[in-house]
Every structure is written in C-alpha cells, then in structure tokens.
Enzyme design. Structure first.
Site, PDB file in Angstrom:
ATOM      1  N   ASP A  68       0.958  -1.158   0.084  1.00 51.51           N
ATOM      2  CA  ASP A  68      -0.029  -0.003   0.030  1.00 51.51           C
ATOM      3  C   ASP A  68       0.954   1.176   0.109  1.00 51.51           C
ATOM      4  OD1 ASP A  68      -2.182   1.514   0.243  1.00 51.51           O
ATOM      5  OD2 ASP A  68      -2.214   1.600   2.333  1.00 51.51           O
ATOM      6  N   ASP A  95      -2.450   0.959   6.951  1.00 49.14           N
ATOM      7  CA  ASP A  95      -1.841   0.877   5.604  1.00 49.14           C
ATOM      8  C   ASP A  95      -1.404  -0.696   5.525  1.00 49.14           C
ATOM      9  OD1 ASP A  95      -1.264   3.744   4.725  1.00 49.14           O
ATOM     10  OD2 ASP A  95      -0.987   3.573   7.060  1.00 49.14           O
ATOM     11  N   GLU A 103      -1.332  -1.334  -4.955  1.00 51.82           N
ATOM     12  CA  GLU A 103      -2.338  -0.501  -4.934  1.00 51.82           C
ATOM     13  C   GLU A 103      -2.419   0.386  -6.097  1.00 51.82           C
ATOM     14  OE1 GLU A 103      -5.682   0.812  -2.257  1.00 51.82           O
ATOM     15  OE2 GLU A 103      -4.030   2.487  -2.235  1.00 51.82           O
TER      16      GLU A 103
END
Length: 165
Positions: free
Chosen positions: A7, A140, A67
C-alpha cells in the site's frame, strides 16, 4: 509462492508477505515503512526504496501486488503517493519481482465480494482469513495484506473462501 502486497505512500507504506502453501494462504511478515515530514521528498523516497530493498532481500517474494492510483481529492497527496509508487515500482523491477496492480475496488471485491465494502469489513475479513489475533495496525498494513490476498485470489492460486476452513 510468496507474494508481497504494498500500500504505497510517502509518510507510511504498508507491506505484507503472504505465502501460498497448498490451498492455504499464510501471513509470513508484515509491517510499514515510515518517513519523517522533516526530510525532503527525495530523502523520503530513497528511504522507502532502501527499506523495500531490504524486505525483498530478506523475504524473496516471487510477485508483488501494489495498489493502483485512483481518484484523490487532494492533489498534493496524489503527487506524493505517485512519487512513492514510482520508487517502489523501480525497486521491484531492479530486484526482478513481477508486479501486478489492483484498484481499491478490485481489492474489496476480491475479499468481500462487494466493491464498496467498508474498511472495517475488510479488516475483519483479513483477520478471519489469515487467522490473526488482531487487525494489523496502522491501516496501511491491513491494506497491504488485503492487496496481497487479492492477488493470490485473482491469480486463481487460492480461493479466499477455502483458506480459512
């Protein structure tokens, strides 16, 4: 097979290593890379890259899932995330790790079957499927686990429904 979920961020980058063992998905390691606001952008990006390189050397993942960028209301935030994501992609490539990108919608769909799932629903699914005693913090880290799980599921390597039986 080991999968690294990422992330991306400049202040905090979540990371997670999961391993496929038969039809099970096992969390091997997870955490976050944090940088200080007092440092310049280039110093922060270098820190993310260097820390990620250490994680890659230690865990040797086969593939990475990161991501993808999506709509941000805050233009400053998207620029910082894009810079960090670029450094991450370069570091992965330099270490010969195959990279796959997923939008938040795809990750939510893979884990819950619903692309608009709430963050709490996602976190509970991560905890349940991976048999964790608690939801990983900060968010996260949980997001990085979700991204790795999404990749395992989308590669048809494992069914998330079967991994927690």
């Amino acid at each position: 097979m080991k999968i690294l979920g990422i992330d991306p961020g400049t202040a905090t980058t979540g990371w997670a290593i999961v391993e496929i063992k038969g039809d099970k998905l096992l969390p091997l390691a997870y955490g976050h890379i944090s940088t200080e606001k007092i440092h310049s952008d280039d110093e922060r990006i270098l820190e993310v890259s260097n820390d990620l390189a250490e994680i890659l050397q230690k865990h040797k993942p086969t593939e990475a899932a990161i991501e993808s960028l999506f709509f941000f209301k805050n233009k400053k935030t998207i620029i910082q995330v894009a810079q960090s994501r670029g450094a991450i992609l370069l570091t992965l490539r330099q270490n010969s790790v195959r990279v796959f990108g997923y939008t938040p919608l795809q990750v939510k769909q893979a884990l819950t079957g619903y692309g608009r799932a709430e963050k709490k629903q996602m976190q509970q699914m991560i905890k349940s499927v991976l048999h964790l005693s608690a939801i990983p913090k900060p968010d996260d880290v949980a997001d990085a686990l979700a991204i790795a799980m999404c990749h395992a599921n989308s590669r048809a390597i494992i069914s998330l429904k079967n991994s927690h039986e």
